[in-house]
Write a protein that holds these residues in place. Sequence first.
Motif, PDB file in Angstrom:
ATOM      1  N   ALA A 140       0.836  -1.205   0.000  1.00 30.60           N
ATOM      2  CA  ALA A 140       0.000   0.000   0.000  1.00 30.60           C
ATOM      3  C   ALA A 140       0.869   1.253   0.000  1.00 30.60           C
ATOM      4  O   ALA A 140       0.580   2.226  -0.706  1.00 30.60           O
ATOM      5  N   PHE A 141       1.939   1.229   0.784  1.00 30.17           N
ATOM      6  CA  PHE A 141       2.854   2.361   0.831  1.00 30.17           C
ATOM      7  C   PHE A 141       3.508   2.580  -0.533  1.00 30.17           C
ATOM      8  O   PHE A 141       3.595   3.716  -1.027  1.00 30.17           O
ATOM      9  N   ALA A 142       3.941   1.483  -1.156  1.00 31.51           N
ATOM     10  CA  ALA A 142       4.626   1.592  -2.439  1.00 31.51           C
ATOM     11  C   ALA A 142       3.689   2.126  -3.519  1.00 31.51           C
ATOM     12  O   ALA A 142       4.050   3.011  -4.307  1.00 31.51           O
ATOM     13  N   CYS A 143       2.455   1.610  -3.569  1.00 28.36           N
ATOM     14  CA  CYS A 143       1.509   2.098  -4.573  1.00 28.36           C
ATOM     15  C   CYS A 143       1.108   3.540  -4.284  1.00 28.36           C
ATOM     16  O   CYS A 143       0.910   4.339  -5.205  1.00 28.36           O
ATOM     17  N   GLY A 144       1.006   3.891  -3.008  1.00 28.90           N
ATOM     18  CA  GLY A 144       0.668   5.258  -2.647  1.00 28.90           C
ATOM     19  C   GLY A 144       1.751   6.249  -3.001  1.00 28.90           C
ATOM     20  O   GLY A 144       1.487   7.452  -3.132  1.00 28.90           O
ATOM     21  N   CYS A 145       2.965   5.753  -3.179  1.00 29.65           N
ATOM     22  CA  CYS A 145       4.063   6.645  -3.571  1.00 29.65           C
ATOM     23  C   CYS A 145       3.857   7.234  -4.961  1.00 29.65           C
ATOM     24  O   CYS A 145       4.557   8.175  -5.340  1.00 29.65           O
ATOM     25  N   SER A 146       2.894   6.685  -5.712  1.00 33.29           N
ATOM     26  CA  SER A 146       2.565   7.305  -6.997  1.00 33.29           C
ATOM     27  C   SER A 146       2.049   8.724  -6.795  1.00 33.29           C
ATOM     28  O   SER A 146       2.091   9.540  -7.718  1.00 33.29           O
ATOM     29  N   ALA A 147       1.564   9.031  -5.569  1.00 36.58           N
ATOM     30  CA  ALA A 147       1.117  10.393  -5.265  1.00 36.58           C
ATOM     31  C   ALA A 147       2.283  11.366  -5.175  1.00 36.58           C
ATOM     32  O   ALA A 147       2.070  12.586  -5.160  1.00 36.58           O
ATOM     33  N   LEU A 148       3.504  10.853  -5.103  1.00 37.98           N
ATOM     34  CA  LEU A 148       4.676  11.722  -4.978  1.00 37.98           C
ATOM     35  C   LEU A 148       5.268  12.091  -6.328  1.00 37.98           C
ATOM     36  O   LEU A 148       6.233  12.854  -6.389  1.00 37.98           O
ATOM     37  N   THR A 149       4.730  11.537  -7.369  1.00 34.72           N
ATOM     38  CA  THR A 149       5.282  11.880  -8.668  1.00 34.72           C
ATOM     39  C   THR A 149       5.098  13.361  -8.952  1.00 34.72           C
ATOM     40  O   THR A 149       4.119  13.977  -8.558  1.00 34.72           O
ATOM     41  N   GLY A 150       6.050  13.924  -9.626  1.00 36.66           N
ATOM     42  CA  GLY A 150       6.021  15.348  -9.916  1.00 36.66           C
ATOM     43  C   GLY A 150       6.832  16.170  -8.944  1.00 36.66           C
ATOM     44  O   GLY A 150       7.130  17.336  -9.222  1.00 36.66           O
ATOM     45  N   VAL A 151       7.223  15.581  -7.796  1.00 37.01           N
ATOM     46  CA  VAL A 151       8.043  16.320  -6.834  1.00 37.01           C
ATOM     47  C   VAL A 151       9.384  16.689  -7.458  1.00 37.01           C
ATOM     48  O   VAL A 151       9.955  17.745  -7.164  1.00 37.01           O
ATOM     49  N   GLU A 152       9.885  15.836  -8.366  1.00 39.07           N
ATOM     50  CA  GLU A 152      11.188  16.067  -8.968  1.00 39.07           C
ATOM     51  C   GLU A 152      11.121  16.978 -10.191  1.00 39.07           C
ATOM     52  O   GLU A 152      12.154  17.410 -10.691  1.00 39.07           O
ATOM     53  N   ALA A 153       9.918  17.271 -10.683  1.00 43.17           N
ATOM     54  CA  ALA A 153       9.799  17.994 -11.952  1.00 43.17           C
ATOM     55  C   ALA A 153      10.404  19.387 -11.884  1.00 43.17           C
ATOM     56  O   ALA A 153      11.011  19.861 -12.843  1.00 43.17           O
ATOM     57  N   ILE A 154      10.242  20.082 -10.761  1.00 50.10           N
ATOM     58  CA  ILE A 154      10.779  21.434 -10.631  1.00 50.10           C
ATOM     59  C   ILE A 154      12.304  21.399 -10.681  1.00 50.10           C
ATOM     60  O   ILE A 154      12.943  22.242 -11.319  1.00 50.10           O
ATOM     61  N   ALA A 155      12.909  20.412 -10.018  1.00 49.00           N
ATOM     62  CA  ALA A 155      14.367  20.289 -10.044  1.00 49.00           C
ATOM     63  C   ALA A 155      14.873  19.950 -11.438  1.00 49.00           C
ATOM     64  O   ALA A 155      15.987  20.333 -11.811  1.00 49.00           O
ATOM     65  N   ASN A 156      14.063  19.254 -12.224  1.00 51.47           N
ATOM     66  CA  ASN A 156      14.475  18.910 -13.582  1.00 51.47           C
ATOM     67  C   ASN A 156      14.452  20.110 -14.518  1.00 51.47           C
ATOM     68  O   ASN A 156      15.163  20.138 -15.515  1.00 51.47           O
ATOM     69  N   ALA A 157      13.593  21.086 -14.219  1.00 54.07           N
ATOM     70  CA  ALA A 157      13.358  22.187 -15.153  1.00 54.07           C
ATOM     71  C   ALA A 157      13.808  23.530 -14.595  1.00 54.07           C
ATOM     72  O   ALA A 157      13.234  24.567 -14.936  1.00 54.07           O
ATOM     73  N   VAL A 158      14.842  23.557 -13.767  1.00 54.67           N
ATOM     74  CA  VAL A 158      15.336  24.815 -13.197  1.00 54.67           C
ATOM     75  C   VAL A 158      15.691  25.842 -14.278  1.00 54.67           C
ATOM     76  O   VAL A 158      15.405  27.035 -14.120  1.00 54.67           O
ATOM     77  N   PRO A 159      16.301  25.450 -15.419  1.00 54.33           N
ATOM     78  CA  PRO A 159      16.622  26.462 -16.439  1.00 54.33           C
ATOM     79  C   PRO A 159      15.403  27.176 -17.013  1.00 54.33           C
ATOM     80  O   PRO A 159      15.550  28.220 -17.654  1.00 54.33           O
ATOM     81  N   SER A 160      14.213  26.647 -16.788  1.00 51.90           N
ATOM     82  CA  SER A 160      13.012  27.290 -17.319  1.00 51.90           C
ATOM     83  C   SER A 160      12.545  28.462 -16.460  1.00 51.90           C
ATOM     84  O   SER A 160      11.640  29.192 -16.865  1.00 51.90           O
ATOM     85  N   PHE A 161      13.143  28.654 -15.268  1.00 52.59           N
ATOM     86  CA  PHE A 161      12.734  29.725 -14.366  1.00 52.59           C
ATOM     87  C   PHE A 161      13.497  31.014 -14.684  1.00 52.59           C
ATOM     88  O   PHE A 161      14.582  30.995 -15.255  1.00 52.59           O
ATOM     89  N   ARG A 162      12.909  32.124 -14.265  1.00 50.42           N
ATOM     90  CA  ARG A 162      13.583  33.410 -14.369  1.00 50.42           C
ATOM     91  C   ARG A 162      14.656  33.525 -13.290  1.00 50.42           C
ATOM     92  O   ARG A 162      14.603  32.858 -12.263  1.00 50.42           O
ATOM     93  N   ALA A 163      15.603  34.410 -13.517  1.00 53.75           N
ATOM     94  CA  ALA A 163      16.652  34.645 -12.528  1.00 53.75           C
ATOM     95  C   ALA A 163      16.062  35.388 -11.314  1.00 53.75           C
ATOM     96  O   ALA A 163      15.176  36.242 -11.473  1.00 53.75           O
TER      97      ALA A 163
END
Length: 613
Positions: free
Chosen positions: A224-247
Amino acid sequence: MSVPAIEQGTRPAVEEPPDTGDRHRLTTVTGLAALSLDAMASVAYGPEAIVLVLAAAGAHGLGFTLPVTLAIAALLAVLVASYRQVIAAFPDGGGSYAVAKAHLGRRTGLVAAGSLVLDYVLNVAMAVTAGVAALTSAFPALYGDRLWLCLAVLVLITAVNLRGIVDSARVFIAPTAVFVVSILVLITVGLCRSAPVSTAASDGHASVLADDATTVGALLLLKAFACGCSALTGVEAIANAVPSFRAPRARRAQRAEVALGAVLGVMLIGLSVLISRFHLQPVEGVTVLAQLADASLGHNAAFYVIQFATMILLALSANTSFGGLPVLLKLLARDNYLPHVFALKADRQVHRHGVLALAAVSAALLLFSGGNTNTLVPLFAIGVCVGFTIAQVGMVRHWRCERDRGWRGRTVLNGLGALLTGVSAVVVTATRFQEGAWLIVITLPLLVAAFEAVHRAYARIGERLAIGRVPEPPRRERSVVVVPVAGLSRLTRDALNAAASLGDEVRAVTVCHPDAEDRAQTHALERAWADWDPGVALVLLASERRSLGHPIAAYVRETAAATPGTRVTVLIPEVEPERWWQRLLQNQRGVVVAHAVRRETDAVMCRLRFRPA
């Protein structure tokens, strides 16, 4: 051999347009809207994944929904703290790929990149199918058309993202705000009730709750914990796209990461409290969130507002992948693990090829799953957990290398996160292997192997081009220009003019076939050529077969062999039509000749475009 050197030698002819400044980049608010929809919307299927697993243990098992959710919320806090540090340490983006490449080696970095690619693709399919599921929960008559609805939503999101990430972020601010406010209202009202106000949404639907199970084992809780971890997806997306932010990019991205973690944590815990308070049971054909909206607000206009807000945000949450994956593909292309075309941008700072590739693969996955969310959840959870685990282990190595103030505490925190997500990945893979998890087990190594194959190909190209070494001084060579002709026209004249400017000797060639009609056309061309007398010899190439490209390619090879040290150039004249549909009217002779010469010779290819006035 440096990566930039290889790129310089093998990049496409179209150069990347200059940066237009911060106008096409994200602020903290627009970044939260563009890159956190995936995580926000996961509250619609994350708690449901937990409930569906615990339902195997009956009503007693559902009593563990809140403890499991609290454990996931604790892991969420660990991940948010970790990715804040990732943003600071790797401001060029890339997330777990950048961390793994720097601290765990090239091969581990490719595994992280592969898991991220799978995660992003699955996120698009999951988001779209879950959004359509919310719609069919409110309008069951649409259930049979859910696949076509999914594909239509995917086309819409792709079109919006081709406009640019900032434009898409502005479009998504309002739906994000409506969804978050709706969920918070649902939770607040639900906490004020002691019993469900309505159960109309689930009436008449079969329950999936086990009847005779009374024990809850550690393996079930882990599942249940492992399947519920699907709710955490997207947490890494901001770190992946840092160059898309303004200074200042890192600071804005960190603020967006913290805001995401706070809002997501509140929504997950609040919904789990309501599930326990209302003793909710999962049923077929109706989502858990729909049941919660019915129980808290009643089966009225507010219920449909929640369903529409959920549908819209779930469908649009695929935008997280469209914002993060093209940046990751750009980094992989820069490191020569993907074709360099993925590193090019359009005029709105859009990695267009990455967007289109993501849309195509996601459409194939939607067709594979038939628009069924439950088919994709196991696959989704594995990709999420693998990427998280590698990022956490990489940050442990990072702190051990830095050894700055507080490094021991951060090491313990990241180590705990790596342990939890690693165990989750193993549990989901083992328990859902026959339900589709095998696909990830096979696809991830194949993806890494593809990265390696592309890298080897670029290495061979770089070696043959002697990139990184100073070449010999250029020298002028004698040049023969071969011009294929089929008749006399302005196009023929302009082609010979251009050829005379390019080379020392010009030769016009035409292919002759033995048919009577073809022989008559050849004789007519010879007489017209003699009357015109352009000062260029017309060479007749006899061919027994109805072939055009191969005789010209053979003549080019013979010319090159007969005159060593001479550069042979083939100039192919073509008419550029005024309208795109007029290309269908052309005989494609130039394409056939160019294909044969390119495949069978080393001659230089020139295409002369004639635009009629």
